[in-house]
Each structure stands twice: as structure tokens, then as C-alpha cells.
Design an enzyme around this catalytic site. Structure first.
Site, PDB file in Angstrom:
ATOM      1  CG  ASP A 103      21.877  28.132  16.475  1.00 28.10           C
ATOM      2  OD1 ASP A 103      21.778  27.876  15.270  1.00 28.10           O
ATOM      3  OD2 ASP A 103      20.910  28.214  17.245  1.00 28.10           O
ATOM      4  CG  ASP A 210      21.156  29.822  10.904  1.00 30.77           C
ATOM      5  OD1 ASP A 210      19.960  29.697  11.245  1.00 30.77           O
ATOM      6  OD2 ASP A 210      21.595  30.814  10.286  1.00 30.77           O
ATOM      7  CD  GLU A 273      17.015  27.356   9.720  1.00 29.04           C
ATOM      8  OE1 GLU A 273      15.986  27.999   9.975  1.00 29.04           O
ATOM      9  OE2 GLU A 273      18.146  27.888   9.675  1.00 29.04           O
ATOM     10  CG  HIS A 347      15.061  30.381  16.903  1.00 31.10           C
ATOM     11  ND1 HIS A 347      15.333  29.057  16.654  1.00 31.10           N
ATOM     12  CD2 HIS A 347      15.653  31.083  15.899  1.00 31.10           C
ATOM     13  CE1 HIS A 347      16.069  28.962  15.556  1.00 31.10           C
ATOM     14  NE2 HIS A 347      16.262  30.164  15.078  1.00 31.10           N
ATOM     15  CG  ASP A 348      13.600  31.217  12.981  1.00 25.25           C
ATOM     16  OD1 ASP A 348      13.811  32.345  13.462  1.00 25.25           O
ATOM     17  OD2 ASP A 348      14.457  30.566  12.358  1.00 25.25           O
TER      18      ASP A 348
END
Length: 577
Positions: A103, A210, A273, A347-348
């Protein structure tokens, strides 16, 4: 006939498995997943048919936002292990002919990062401009107010006041996650060196980037101040402000610089993202000609039913809405030189089988989890699977108290709700229903490895509670069982790879937009076509062939296929002769 001999960059044909380290596997009994636990489980991941592991933030961090608040890009969070452990993980992944991506979190750091500590120390510190600072404003009564009315993604203001220097710093997420100032070239160069180059030199194979569309903020006409957001929610002071932070004027310049300075020097995967933007805006990030990123995540499917600015303002969706969302993602690259992704969990996001399937009983749970596997493995783009998805892990039980939820987003939202609705049990229950459906906490419960205490995740007390259904849903029970969700994923991934030109690279066409129970579509390549029919209902429905040609069944989530009837949550994949 299988695929033709067309070759593509390795990252297009990959199946990528995301690991959320805190909840994956604990090797030492302290209740937190760790890197040695990941190493122990690599054979499980490899056996699924995975070619790339994506490791969510493992960096040193106070963990206010589960590692997305990084205090040192070049160190490991102590509960996850050591740098030696990380070096071993890189080696062990490569030994298994898999690759590793990390990440990349560079919109913000932790307030504990040495850069921010220096920036905060005085108005004239050399790193003051590495973050975004602004003077307060004052209302008609002389009360100090934040510089704008922007709403944080985690509730409240995006601005946090620093008493020592009498200024506010911008923080779109937690108060302890100050936004970096990408306008400052010195800041960018430090980011490239510490957050990217350091890890490429260790041998990693790329990054998931991210909040990749938020580095360039949109200033007012003077180029220095920020404007207030328009009133969208009249009942609250702070307002959604993504129009000032998404796809800003220099965002593509920054990504092109990152590519030219760092990522172009490696055979790297980069996936962004980006979030909410138009198709044309999204294409600009991942067009091969633009040289920014390889691919991005589109949120059409995972945001279904929710307000994009507020996941807990939930209204629900129809199967037609779902079809439109899948089509938007699948058609994204059509007629372009861009590339995209296939995902339904991360994860979100909550667990897909709860959101889009049926968990009312064990049979429908299993069939609908497999149905979603059929959908995902036949869609165009690079496939991403989130830990636990391969065994059909579900959302947390509705019976659990709000105190069991640990995510900062959920906690802050609930606190704000109680402040506005101090004595409203009905409103409480309505919000709890929504939290139980869409909160991020559901993806963050520990992976269920076996039926022993804590689901085999840890011999100690887990940092967050294991789902009550771990004795029924776990890796050990499903491994080697030909009827399990896990075995079905293994086979579906094999079929995807066998016909990669058709499923990974093929065109997508929906045939039944108006039918409210079935989702039927065609995938087509230069030399093949596939016919996929999925029953997204708990009712039997007639099977109808909507295309000409002979059908050859190559995958299904039921053993005994009835030619004229689809059972509840039955799915089939045919080749068209």
C-alpha cells in the site's frame, strides 16, 4: 479450444489477493496478525491460484486508522514483526513464483511522523510547508472557526487546530492524519525516496496507491485560500467537500512525475484508488499513453445503495442497479488503451455474500457465495480477492453491540449520531441496521482458519472479535472439500485462466436488463463467446437461452443442472459453439 497466444503484461492476467495484516493470522499469541503469520499461510494463498499478494499497510504507525496513519515509511509496525520478517516475506513470496505489492499511502502521514512534528514546531520551520496550514477565521461573535466548512470522511471538520502556532492543518481523514502538501516539490521528492524507492530496492513488485485522486487540492481564485462547500445537508454545519479534493488541477502532473521518477524504472504494478469521477476522468489516470498508473478501482458496485459521500446514508438498490454498476466497470476500458479491475470486497467494504448474496441459511450462503465467484471470475479486468472472501466469510452478527465495532469511521459516525439524536431508540436501531450492512468493520474481523478457539486466528485475545460463525465457516473445513466455497474459487480461477482472452480480456454485453431475478450476459473475444446466467433470487426461475448456438457448460455452482430451471442462486457458465 482455449485462448489464443496473445500475451499481455503480467499484471493484466494476475489474480491478486489482499491481506489486511492485523486480521490475517497471528503467530505469537498477542492478538494481532503479523508477518510470520502471513509467511505461514502463503501456501494457502498460492493454492487458490493467486499470482500476486497485496499487503495492506505494514508500516510503523500509531494505528489510529489501522496503519493508514504512517509514522515511518521505512519501518515495520512492531506488532507485525521486524524488517527481517519483511525481507523473509518478500523472499518467500518470490520463491512461490508470486509477486508482492504494498500500500502506498502518501496523501497524508500520521501526526507522529517526524516530518509533521517538524512542520508543527513553528511557523518558520523548513518543513512548515510540507503540510497544509491555514489561519482560523472568526464568526460575527468573535468565535474562532475552521478555515472552511469541509466535512471530514470520518465526521466533523477537515481542519484541526494547533494552539501553539494558532493555525489549522488540513486532515481529510482522522485528526491524526494531516494531509501532505503535494504543491511543494521538496515534499514530493521526500515521498518518492522514502515511500517508494526504499521498497523497490527491497524487491517489491508495485503498489496499490491509496486515495490516488486527492493529492491536488482545488484552491479559490486567488490560488491560496479554499472556498466553503455548498450546503448539501441542511441539518449540519460541515458539508461534503470532495469537489475540492478529487481530481484536482495538478493530479495528473503528480502521477506522471511519480511514474517518470520512480515506477517506470521497474516492471511494476500500480493500481490507484481514485474514487468518484467520470469515466473520462478515470481514463486519464490509466490510459497507457498517459503513463501514470496501470489500473484503478472503480467503486460502482461496492457503493451500491449508499451515498458516495456518506456510506451510512443507505437507500438500497435493485438488481438492475447492480447490473448497471457491473456494466460500468466492465465497459470502462472498451475502445480505449486503459485497464481496470474486478473486485467486490476489500478492507473498506462489507462482506459481499451478505451484501449481494443470501446468508439466511447454510445452503443459500454457499450457493450465493459461489454465484458471486462465478460473476467475478468471468468479468473483464485484473481480479482482486480479499482475505476470507475465498471461504465466503460474512458480515458480523446483527446481535452484536455497537461496542464491538472498532473502525474509526463507524465509531465517529455513531458518536455524531448520538449527539444529534440523544433519545431516539428507533433512529438508533435504523442506523445499527445500516452499520450491520455496510460498515468497514465486517471486512476487518479475523480470518477464520479452523474451528478452534478464535477461529485459529490467535491463541491470545484478538484485537477485534472473531465472527461467531467461525466453527461453520473456516479454511480447514473447506480445504480439500470439493463442495466448498474455497474449492469452487480454486476451480473458477482455473477456468478464468484457461479462457483468459475471453474472461479477462473479453467484451461484456448484458442481455436481460429488465429481468428482476436473472443476470445474463455474454463475454466475447476474437474467437470465442461465453454465455453466463446467474439467478440472483431465492426462487426457481425458468432457464431461457437468449443467444443462438449450441451451449457447452464449463462451470456451475450446482452438481445436477436442470436444463429448463435455475434453482435459487444458481449460476452457469457456457461456451457458445
Amino acid at each position: 479450444m482455449t485462448t489464443t497466444t496473445t500475451t499481455y503484461p503480467w499484471w493484466k492476467d494476475s489474480t491478486i489477493y489482499q491481506i489486511w495484516p492485523a486480521s490475517f493470522r497471528d503467530s505469537n499469541g498477542d492478538g494481532f496478525g503479523d508477518i510470520p503469520g502471513i509467511i505461514k499461510s502463503l501456501d494457502h494463498i498460492k493454492s487458490l491460484g493467486v499470482s500476486v499478494v497485496w499487503l495492506s499497510p505494514h508500516y510503523d504507525s500509531p494505528q489510529d486508522d489501522m496503519g493508514y496513519d504512517i509514522s515511518n515509511y521505512e519501518a515495520i509496525y512492531e506488532k507485525y514483526g521486524t524488517m527481517d520478517d519483511m525481507n523473509q516475506l518478500i523472499d518467500e513470496i518470490h520463491k512461490r513464483d508470486m509477486k508482492l505489492i504494498l500500500d502506498l499511502v502518501v496523501n497524508h502521514t500520521s501526526s507522529e511522523h517526524s516530518w509533521f512534528k517538524e512542520s508543527k514546531s513553528s511557523l518558520d520551520n523548513p518543513k512548515r510547508d510540507w503540510y497544509i496550514w491555514r489561519k482560523p477565521r472568526y464568526d460575527s461573535n468573535g468565535n474562532r472557526q475552521p478555515p472552511t466548512n469541509w466535512l471530514s470522511y470520518f465526521s466533523g471538520s477537515t481542519w484541526n487546530y494547533d494552539e501553539k502556532t494558532d493555525e489549522y492543518y488540513l486532515c481529510f481523514f482522522a485528526k491524526t492524519q494531516p494531509d501532505l502538501n503535494w504543491e511543494n516539490e521538496e515534499t514530493r521528492n521526500a515521498i518518492y525516496k522514502s515511500a517508494l524507492e526504499f521498497w523497490f530496492k527491497k524487491g517489491i513488485d508495485g503498489f496499490r496507491i491509496d486515495t490516488a485522486g486527492k493529492y491536488s487540492k482545488i484552491y479559490g481564485k486567488d490560488g491560496k485560500t479554499f472556498e466553503d462547500a455548498p450546503i448539501v445537508y441542511p441539518d449540519q454545519y460541515y458539508q461534503p467537500s470532495s469537489q475540492f479534493t478529487n481530481n484536482g488541477p495538478r493530479i495528473h502532473e503528480f502521477h506522471k512525475e511519480m511514474f517518470s521518477e520512480i515506477t517506470s524504472k521497474y516492471d511494476a504494478l500500480t493500481v490507484g484508488e481514485v474514487g468518484n469521477c467520470s469515466k473520462q476522468e478515470a481514463i486519464e489516470y490509466v490510459s497507457a499513453a498517459e503513463k501514470e498508473m496501470n489500473m484503478l478501482f472503480l467503486f460502482d458496485v461496492v457503493h451500491l445503495g449508499s451515498n458516495r459521500e456518506d456510506r451510512f446514508k443507505y437507500k438500497g438498490f435493485t438488481l438492475k442497479d447492480f447490473k448497471n454498476a457491473v456494466a460500468s466497470q466492465s465497459d470502462f476500458i472498451k475502445g480505449t488503451d486503459a485497464w481496470s479491475t474486478v473486485f467486490i470486497e476489500n478492507h473498506d467494504q462489507p462482506r459481499a455474500v451478505t451484501r449481494f448474496g443470501n446468508t439466511s441459511n447454510s445452503q443459500l450462503w454457499s450457493k450465493s457465495a459461489k454465484l458471486l465467484a462465478l460473476l467475478q471470475t468471468t468479468l473483464t479486468g485484473t481480479l482482486y480477492i480479499y482475505q476470507g472472501q475465498e471461504i465466503g466469510m460474512t458480515n458480523l452478527p446483527r446481535s452484536w453491540d455497537i461496542e464491538e465495532y472498532k473502525d474509526i469511521n463507524t465509531i465517529n459516525y455513531w458518536a455524531e449520531h448520538k449527539k444529534l439524536n440523544p433519545n431516539d431508540p428507533e433512529a438508533d436501531e435504523n442506523l445499527l441496521d445500516v452499520i450491520n450492512l455496510v460498515a468497514r468493520d465486517h471486512a476487518r474481523s479475523p480470518v477464520q482458519w479452523d474451528d478452534s478457539i478464535n477461529g485459529g486466528f490467535s491463541t491470545g485475545t484478538p484485537w477485534t472479535r472473531v465472527n461467531d460463525n467461525y466453527k461453520d465457516i473456516n479454511v480447514k473445513a473447506q480445504t480439500g472439500d470439493p463442495n466448498s466455497v474455497f474449492s469452487f474459487y480454486q476451480n473458477a480461477i482455473k477456468v478464468r485462466q484457461l479462457y483468459k482472452n475471453l474472461f479477462i480480456h473479453g467484451d461484456f454485453e448484458i442481455l436481460d436488463y429488465e429481468i428482476d431475478k436473472l443476470f445474463t450476459y455474454i463475454k466475447s473475444s476474437d474467437d470465442q463467446r461465453a454465455y453466463i446466467v446467474l439467478n440472483f433470487s431465492d426462487k426457481e426461475v425458468p432457464f431461457k437461452q437468449l443467444v443462438d448456438g449450441n451451449l457447452k457448460l464449463i462451470n456451475s455452482n450446482v452438481k445436477d443442472v436442470k436444463e429448463d430451471t435455475l434453482t435459487p442462486y444458481e449460476g452457469r457458465v457456457y461456451l457458445i459453439d
